[in-house]
Write a protein that holds these residues in place. Structure first.
Motif: not given
Length: 712
Positions: A103-109
């Motif tokens: 989920x952190x990576x999705x926020x980053x994207x």
């Protein structure tokens, strides 16, 4: 009125008081399936459930519920949920930590970039979590998310994890650094020690490490990577070789160097996608040739002529190297090569085995004709290409899009250090604004947008009010480039259509800013609360550009009656029947609405006669657009359902023009594409017919799409 006796009154009052103090019975606890259904509903409506979704993500006693809630937060991508995601990174259960890392990576994207303070906070949280994570799989997810974030702090951690090459994190770190370089620019990997990267591409038992190293080499585009790229051309793994060929095309040299020789050898490697990458790299190197001496990359490309005969024999995959060269284009001195290849195609066409082979050869001829027209910046060759088999509208649209890329002498005869002459306008495109085909009108607008001329103003203005929304949007964008103030009334009328036709937003916003300046601000601020996420993103980006201050949109919950296709049951397959063979796709249960949308369209016969309109060798084959120009769709959009499936060879993904803009267009990946992971919904994989995917060329027709079920 009669009164009750005193004793009776007192007893009645006491009974009432007791009734008020006894709490009502608690509702029965929700079953896990009911909770999951609520989460699914919130996710699809982009709702936080009044705070309940965040509560479930941070404190649900059931681990499965907490994981599912975090997946919903990943798909909603609201920066306001950052604390809940970060909290999950330190959860006791490793499955929760893993989902929080994703989920952190999705926020980053996020399609709307995170504010700087959020990027800083997320970097710190991921760095701390990665340093202390004991579970290997979770740590790999953390490394992947650091790559998606691509901040200096993230790159520093990833660089430290590259060595030793045989270590447990080198593969994930190298891939993540490559993703960071794709996102933040090659400078993101500029300080990574080259010796550490070289160690990754040395032959070893685990070819996955070689693949990750080659991906980092290709994306970093560093001049000091040439020796490593040359050595890994002989790796033997097709995808490693393709990546190294790609890298050499960007940083290799011509003349006495071995790069042309190495790439020429790869042209005969035997794997179509690898050969296509080598051909594309040689076309890039040809631009570096100086006037005078023979240009070795061009001489190597002449050897592609024999492939025309292979295509005529029905081996369409042999056309990928030819297509790659045509798409890349050649400098003016390469014009004889383009003509040579066209001559070979014409000769092969006379003996083609099937109508499908005839169609492929005709289209490749038009592709090379368009590359020749791009060299001179005007239409000529495409007017007569294709042996009479390619419809006029398709030829003209191709040619107009290609000449839009004309750069003048800068890519042809200008020498280093010399100023390039001004690129002439595309006056030749003006008559095509009245063509009967909307696809041609759109392509003409593309050419005029890149190379505007004053005489286009009036006809462009007329198209803004037309019925075709795609053409109207392109006309609005072109009017903005032309600085045509007289187009403003038509543009404002088109802006009124945006609430019901959100695909217009990007073009209209750009034109409003160009023609109105700060006067466009009130309308753009209205769009910040539009139900469609991409309209809000466009408004926020436009306002940021207009005002010079960061502007963010608000998350808007979608109404309950928003289009929601029935979910595709687990095990559902789609079989695409093409004129080159069948391709069967197994849909992911993890993206039920995306799969369900395509299932519903297939059952309606939507895909019958639709083509693969875009094929980029060694990258993707894309289809599903009834217009055939990449601008069409079914008239509705669906929400993104990001999954954990990586974009490997044969993955099926949803094409997007922004967040939650999926419709009917999908694509197959020819090779691993890590930079797409988590950005586009990956909703299935090819389980049979990958050889057909490899043979697809632009224009291949889908006769039908059949829905089936795969036995467990």
């Amino acid at each position: 009125m009669a009164r009750l006796p005193t004793a009776v009154s007192a007893g009645f009052l006491l009974l009432c008081a007791c009734a008020r103090t006894v709490p009502p019975p608690a509702p029965p606890p929700e079953l896990p399936a009911q909770v999951m259904a609520r989460i699914q509903d919130w996710e699809d409506r982009r709702s936080l459930g009044g705070g309940e979704l965040v509560r479930l993500a941070t404190a649900a006693p059931d681990t499965a519920v907490r994981v599912r809630a975090l997946r919903a937060l990943a798909r909603i991508q609201d920066v306001a949920t950052l604390e809940a995601v970060v909290a999950g990174l330190t959860a006791q259960d490793k499955s929760v930590r893993d989902e929080a890392a994703f989920a952190a990576g999705e926020l980053a994207l996020s399609w709307e970039p995170l504010p700087e303070d959020a990027r800083t906070a997320l970097t710190g949280a991921l760095v701390r979590a990665e340093a202390t994570e004991a579970d290997g799989w979770v740590r790999i997810t953390l490394l992947e998310s650091l790559g998606k974030l691509a901040t200096p702090g993230a790159v520093e951690v990833l660089t430290a994890r590259l060595s030793p090459a045989s270590g447990p994190w080198s593969e994930a770190a190298a891939t993540a650094l490559g993703v960071a370089a794709r996102k933040a620019g090659a400078a993101a990997a500029a300080n990574v020690p080259m010796e550490a990267i070289r160690a990754l591409v040395k032959p070893r038992e685990r070819t996955e490490v070689n693949l990750a190293g080659a991906y980092l080499l290709a994306t970093s585009k560093r001049p000091d990577s040439v020796e490593a790229l040359r050595s890994c051309l002989a790796n033997g793994h097709p995808d490693v070789m393709a990546l190294c060929a790609k890298g050499l095309g960007d940083v290799g040299s011509v003349g006495t160097g071995p790069d042309t020789t190495g790439l020429a050898m790869v042209l005969a490697e035997g794997t179509p996608r690898v050969e296509a990458e080598a051909a594309r790299a040689l076309a890039k190197l040809a631009v570096k040739c100086q006037e005078g001496p023979p240009c070795d990359p061009l001489l190597a490309l002449e050897r592609l002529a024999f492939r025309a005969k292979r295509v005529a024999e029905g081996k369409a995959e042999q056309g990928h190297a030819l297509l790659a060269v045509a798409q890349q284009g050649l400098p003016v001195r390469g014009r004889p090569v383009l003509q040579l290849l066209r001559t070979a195609l014409a000769a092969a066409d006379r003996g083609a085995a099937t109508e499908e082979a005839h169609a492929d050869l005709a289209w490749l001829d038009c592709r090379f004709a368009a590359a020749m027209d791009r060299q001179q910046g005007s239409l000529e060759q495409v007017l007569q290409c294709g042996y009479g088999r390619v419809p006029e509208a398709r030829r003209l649209a191709l040619g107009l899009h290609e000449v839009a890329q004309f750069k003048g002498a800068s890519t042809a005869t200008a020498k280093p250090g010399e100023a390039s002459p001004a690129v002439p306008g595309a006056a030749f495109a003006v008559p095509y604004l009245n063509h009967t085909s909307p696809v041609v009108r759109g392509a003409a607008l593309d050419a005029l947008s890149e190379r505007p001329v004053p005489e286009a103003m009036a006809p462009v203005r007329a198209l803004i009010g037309g019925g075709d929304a795609v053409v109207a949007g392109l006309a609005a964008a072109t009017a903005g480039k032309l600085k045509d103030a007289e187009a403003l009334p038509a543009l404002q009328a088109l802006a009124e259509r945006v609430p019901k036709e959100p695909d217009l937003a990007e073009a209209v916003a750009g034109a409003l800013v160009a023609l109105q300046g700060r006067a466009a601000e009130p309308r753009l601020r209205e769009w910040l609360t539009h139900p469609h996420a991409n309209v809000r993103r466009v408004a926020a980006e436009s306002l940021t550009s207009l005002t010079g201050a960061p502007v963010r949109s608000l998350r808007v919950e979608l109404p309950a009656d928003t289009y929601r296709p029935p979910a595709a049951p687990p095990g559902t397959t789609l079989t695409l029947r093409t004129r080159k063979g069948d391709i069967t796709v197994l849909l992911d249960a993890d993206a039920p609405l995306t799969g369900g949308n395509l299932v519903a369209l297939a059952k309606q016969g939507y895909f019958r006669g639709v083509t693969f309109h875009r094929v980029v060798p060694d990258f993707v084959a894309q289809g599903g657009d009834p217009r055939g120009d990449g601008e069409g769709g079914p008239g509705h959009s669906i929400r993104c359902e990001m999954t954990r499936r990586p974009y490997a060879r044969g993955t099926v993904g949803m094409a997007l023009s922004g967040r939650d803009t999926g419709g009917s267009q999908f694509f197959f990946t020819h090779s691993p594409q890590p930079h797409l992971d988590g950005r586009y919904t990956a909703f299935g994989e090819v389980v049979s017919g990958m050889d057909v995917v490899d043979a697809l060329l632009e224009g291949t027709v889908i006769d039908d799409v059949l829905v089936g079920t795969r036995a467990p």
